[in-house]
Scaffold this motif. Structure first.
Motif, PDB file in Angstrom:
ATOM      1  N   LEU A 143       7.777   6.774 -15.479  1.00 40.72           N
ATOM      2  CA  LEU A 143       8.117   7.694 -14.400  1.00 40.72           C
ATOM      3  C   LEU A 143       8.030   9.145 -14.897  1.00 40.72           C
ATOM      4  N   THR A 144       8.377   9.368 -16.148  1.00 40.87           N
ATOM      5  CA  THR A 144       8.216  10.701 -16.725  1.00 40.87           C
ATOM      6  C   THR A 144       6.740  11.105 -16.737  1.00 40.87           C
ATOM      7  N   GLN A 145       5.865  10.170 -17.034  1.00 40.52           N
ATOM      8  CA  GLN A 145       4.417  10.432 -16.999  1.00 40.52           C
ATOM      9  C   GLN A 145       3.966  10.793 -15.587  1.00 40.52           C
ATOM     10  N   VAL A 146       4.505  10.099 -14.609  1.00 37.31           N
ATOM     11  CA  VAL A 146       4.133  10.368 -13.219  1.00 37.31           C
ATOM     12  C   VAL A 146       4.598  11.764 -12.807  1.00 37.31           C
ATOM     13  N   PHE A 147       5.838  12.112 -13.156  1.00 37.11           N
ATOM     14  CA  PHE A 147       6.334  13.456 -12.839  1.00 37.11           C
ATOM     15  C   PHE A 147       5.508  14.534 -13.544  1.00 37.11           C
ATOM     16  N   THR A 148       5.072  14.252 -14.776  1.00 37.96           N
ATOM     17  CA  THR A 148       4.216  15.199 -15.497  1.00 37.96           C
ATOM     18  C   THR A 148       2.874  15.357 -14.788  1.00 37.96           C
ATOM     19  N   ALA A 149       2.327  14.249 -14.282  1.00 40.19           N
ATOM     20  CA  ALA A 149       1.074  14.313 -13.524  1.00 40.19           C
ATOM     21  C   ALA A 149       1.238  15.150 -12.264  1.00 40.19           C
ATOM     22  N   LEU A 150       2.407  15.051 -11.637  1.00 40.29           N
ATOM     23  CA  LEU A 150       2.697  15.870 -10.460  1.00 40.29           C
ATOM     24  C   LEU A 150       2.722  17.348 -10.843  1.00 40.29           C
ATOM     25  N   GLN A 151       3.379  17.677 -11.939  1.00 35.54           N
ATOM     26  CA  GLN A 151       3.462  19.067 -12.376  1.00 35.54           C
ATOM     27  C   GLN A 151       2.096  19.632 -12.759  1.00 35.54           C
ATOM     28  N   ARG A 152       1.224  18.768 -13.304  1.00 35.50           N
ATOM     29  CA  ARG A 152      -0.132  19.197 -13.677  1.00 35.50           C
ATOM     30  C   ARG A 152      -1.033  19.372 -12.466  1.00 35.50           C
ATOM     31  N   GLY A 153      -0.657  18.762 -11.351  1.00 39.39           N
ATOM     32  CA  GLY A 153      -1.513  18.799 -10.180  1.00 39.39           C
ATOM     33  C   GLY A 153      -2.454  17.620 -10.073  1.00 39.39           C
ATOM     34  N   ASP A 154      -2.311  16.644 -10.987  1.00 39.57           N
ATOM     35  CA  ASP A 154      -3.144  15.437 -10.913  1.00 39.57           C
ATOM     36  C   ASP A 154      -2.755  14.577  -9.714  1.00 39.57           C
ATOM     37  N   VAL A 155      -1.497  14.675  -9.310  1.00 35.19           N
ATOM     38  CA  VAL A 155      -0.970  13.912  -8.187  1.00 35.19           C
ATOM     39  C   VAL A 155      -0.239  14.877  -7.266  1.00 35.19           C
ATOM     40  N   THR A 156      -0.391  14.677  -5.974  1.00 36.24           N
ATOM     41  CA  THR A 156       0.354  15.481  -5.012  1.00 36.24           C
ATOM     42  C   THR A 156       1.402  14.603  -4.320  1.00 36.24           C
ATOM     43  N   ALA A 157       2.497  15.217  -3.944  1.00 37.46           N
ATOM     44  CA  ALA A 157       3.555  14.512  -3.217  1.00 37.46           C
ATOM     45  C   ALA A 157       3.232  14.579  -1.728  1.00 37.46           C
ATOM     46  N   ARG A 158       2.972  13.438  -1.128  1.00 35.71           N
ATOM     47  CA  ARG A 158       2.597  13.394   0.278  1.00 35.71           C
ATOM     48  C   ARG A 158       3.811  12.983   1.109  1.00 35.71           C
ATOM     49  N   ILE A 159       4.439  13.971   1.724  1.00 36.38           N
ATOM     50  CA  ILE A 159       5.619  13.732   2.552  1.00 36.38           C
ATOM     51  C   ILE A 159       5.172  13.700   4.011  1.00 36.38           C
ATOM     52  N   ALA A 160       5.285  12.543   4.642  1.00 41.49           N
ATOM     53  CA  ALA A 160       4.859  12.405   6.031  1.00 41.49           C
ATOM     54  C   ALA A 160       5.862  13.033   6.979  1.00 41.49           C
ATOM     55  N   ALA A 161       7.142  12.849   6.676  1.00 40.35           N
ATOM     56  CA  ALA A 161       8.209  13.376   7.525  1.00 40.35           C
ATOM     57  C   ALA A 161       9.518  13.276   6.767  1.00 40.35           C
ATOM     58  N   GLN A 162      10.445  14.173   7.091  1.00 40.25           N
ATOM     59  CA  GLN A 162      11.800  14.121   6.540  1.00 40.25           C
ATOM     60  C   GLN A 162      12.786  14.020   7.700  1.00 40.25           C
ATOM     61  N   LEU A 163      13.607  12.986   7.672  1.00 41.29           N
ATOM     62  CA  LEU A 163      14.613  12.786   8.713  1.00 41.29           C
ATOM     63  C   LEU A 163      15.959  12.531   8.066  1.00 41.29           C
ATOM     64  N   PRO A 164      17.040  12.922   8.739  1.00 45.92           N
ATOM     65  CA  PRO A 164      18.369  12.669   8.180  1.00 45.92           C
ATOM     66  C   PRO A 164      18.691  11.177   8.181  1.00 45.92           C
ATOM     67  N   LEU A 165      19.603  10.802   7.295  1.00 48.39           N
ATOM     68  CA  LEU A 165      19.978   9.401   7.118  1.00 48.39           C
ATOM     69  C   LEU A 165      20.400   8.751   8.430  1.00 48.39           C
ATOM     70  N   GLY A 166      21.051   9.499   9.290  1.00 50.43           N
ATOM     71  CA  GLY A 166      21.509   8.952  10.557  1.00 50.43           C
ATOM     72  C   GLY A 166      20.387   8.579  11.510  1.00 50.43           C
ATOM     73  N   ARG A 167      19.168   9.026  11.193  1.00 50.85           N
ATOM     74  CA  ARG A 167      18.011   8.679  12.021  1.00 50.85           C
ATOM     75  C   ARG A 167      17.104   7.687  11.299  1.00 50.85           C
ATOM     76  N   ALA A 168      17.721   6.803  10.517  1.00 50.64           N
ATOM     77  CA  ALA A 168      16.952   5.826   9.734  1.00 50.64           C
ATOM     78  C   ALA A 168      16.105   4.921  10.620  1.00 50.64           C
ATOM     79  N   ALA A 169      16.620   4.571  11.793  1.00 46.93           N
ATOM     80  CA  ALA A 169      15.854   3.711  12.698  1.00 46.93           C
ATOM     81  C   ALA A 169      14.557   4.385  13.116  1.00 46.93           C
ATOM     82  N   GLU A 170      14.645   5.669  13.460  1.00 47.66           N
ATOM     83  CA  GLU A 170      13.457   6.427  13.837  1.00 47.66           C
ATOM     84  C   GLU A 170      12.486   6.537  12.657  1.00 47.66           C
ATOM     85  N   ALA A 171      13.034   6.740  11.453  1.00 46.28           N
ATOM     86  CA  ALA A 171      12.205   6.848  10.260  1.00 46.28           C
ATOM     87  C   ALA A 171      11.479   5.540   9.978  1.00 46.28           C
TER      88      ALA A 171
END
Length: 343
Positions: free
Chosen positions: A298-326
């Motif tokens: 996992l440290t290697q993966v985070f390092t790849a993210l910092q290098r730009g080899d991997v991007t974090a693809r966030i589709a949507a952020q919803l609060p915990l109370g909207r877990a059903a919708e998520a």
């Protein structure tokens, strides 16, 4: 600490997403060797989609709190744990329990998140990143110049896999629906439309001598094609049975069938290898080794993210109370990236 109050999402049984329940309680105390994490991000993965149908092969009995992984800040430490961990942002792989405002875990199971990496960014790469990294580097051992086939190249694990494979110098062929092809091309991936094309025939055109590795989360009959597409010395890594998600009957049978095929193929006199990948393999027998490997990877993966080899693809952020919708959104197949839940 208990004044904060615990909020958690409960999966009571085989229900539609709207059947999820919200439960309130006291924030757990950290026992010996444990930490309590104040959740900042947790995710909706394919596992939860299977679990609500009762289809995840080793899920606990209902009711339980789902949530395969969590990222957050250490709120409290138990006896035997360095108190300086308080205030540190960490990630943990859980399998269940992440859909809660506070999560208690063994301190040995947390991995520090590097400075500058946001909670939601990190969350997209915990279970997906660990799975992709270990399949690519520990199972298939992909090297520069090789050609790999990634099924579901736009999915949670698949999208990380193709980026890590490209960073390793491999040529990547990825299956996805046509609307994702432009995005895959931008990442240097040759796309194949799994809906309208004969996948095996198209891959053979692109790699006449076969591919060096196939990563298959679909299972079912298509797994035979994946095996046949391997070049001599190639490796098939099966890591799921998405094709059986909506089936009825035994939830163990699809996995047992996969294991049977893998055993049979490996018993044959050939130069190819097959694996069924389970991120939890070895944990029961060699817990310290499992933890060390997970922390390193996992440290290697985070390092790849910092290098730009991997991007974090966030589709949507919803609060915990909207877990059903998520959960409904994640199951819709209309989003690209990870659906993330926040406090």
């Amino acid at each position: 600490m208990n004044a904060e109050g615990l909020i958690e999402v409960v999966l009571p049984g085989k229900v539609e997403p709207e059947g999820l329940e919200i439960r309130h309680g006291a924030v757990p105390a950290a026992g010996p060797g444990q930490v309590v994490i104040r959740m900042e991000a947790t995710g909706v993965s394919f596992a939860e989609q299977q679990m609500r149908r009762g289809r995840y092969y080793d899920q606990p009995a209902f009711p339980f709190v789902p949530g395969y992984d969590v990222v957050g800040t250490v709120l409290a430490t138990g006896e035997g744990v360095d108190p300086d961990l308080v205030g540190t942002r960490v990630a943990a792989l859980l399998k269940v329990g992440g859909w809660a405002s506070h999560v208690r875990v063994d301190a040995a199971d947390v991995v520090e998140v590097p400075d500058g990496v946001g909670a939601a960014q990190a969350e997209t790469l915990v279970v997906n990143g660990i799975t992709a990294w270990q399949m690519l580097h520990r199972k298939a051992r992909v090297r520069a110049g090789q050609t790999v086939l990634v099924h579901g190249a736009n999915g949670g694990v698949g999208s990380v896999l193709v980026q890590l494979a490209r960073a390793a110098g491999a040529k990547v062929i990825g299956t996805a629906s046509a609307r994702h092809h432009d995005a895959l091309r931008e990442r240097g991936v040759t796309p194949v439309d799994y809906r309208d094309e004969d996948i095996a025939a198209r891959v053979r055109e692109l790699a006449p001598g076969g591919v060096d590795a196939v990563f298959d989360h679909v299972g079912g009959r298509g797994l035979v094609d994946s095996w046949r597409l391997l070049a001599p010395g190639g490796t098939l890594v099966s890591y799921g049975s998405a094709s059986t998600r909506d089936n009825e009957g035994s939830k163990q049978w699809p996995v047992l069938e996969l294991l049977g095929r893998v055993w049979l193929w490996n018993a044959l006199p050939n130069r190819r290898r097959a694996y069924f990948f389970n991120v939890w393999a070895g944990r029961a027998l060699a817990r310290n080794r499992f933890r060390a490997r997970l922390r390193a990877d996992l440290t290697q993966v985070f390092t790849a993210l910092q290098r730009g080899d991997v991007t974090a693809r966030i589709a949507a952020q919803l609060p915990l109370g909207r877990a059903a919708e998520a959960l409904r959104l994640a199951e819709s197949g209309t989003v690209v990236g990870k659906v993330v839940l926040t406090p």
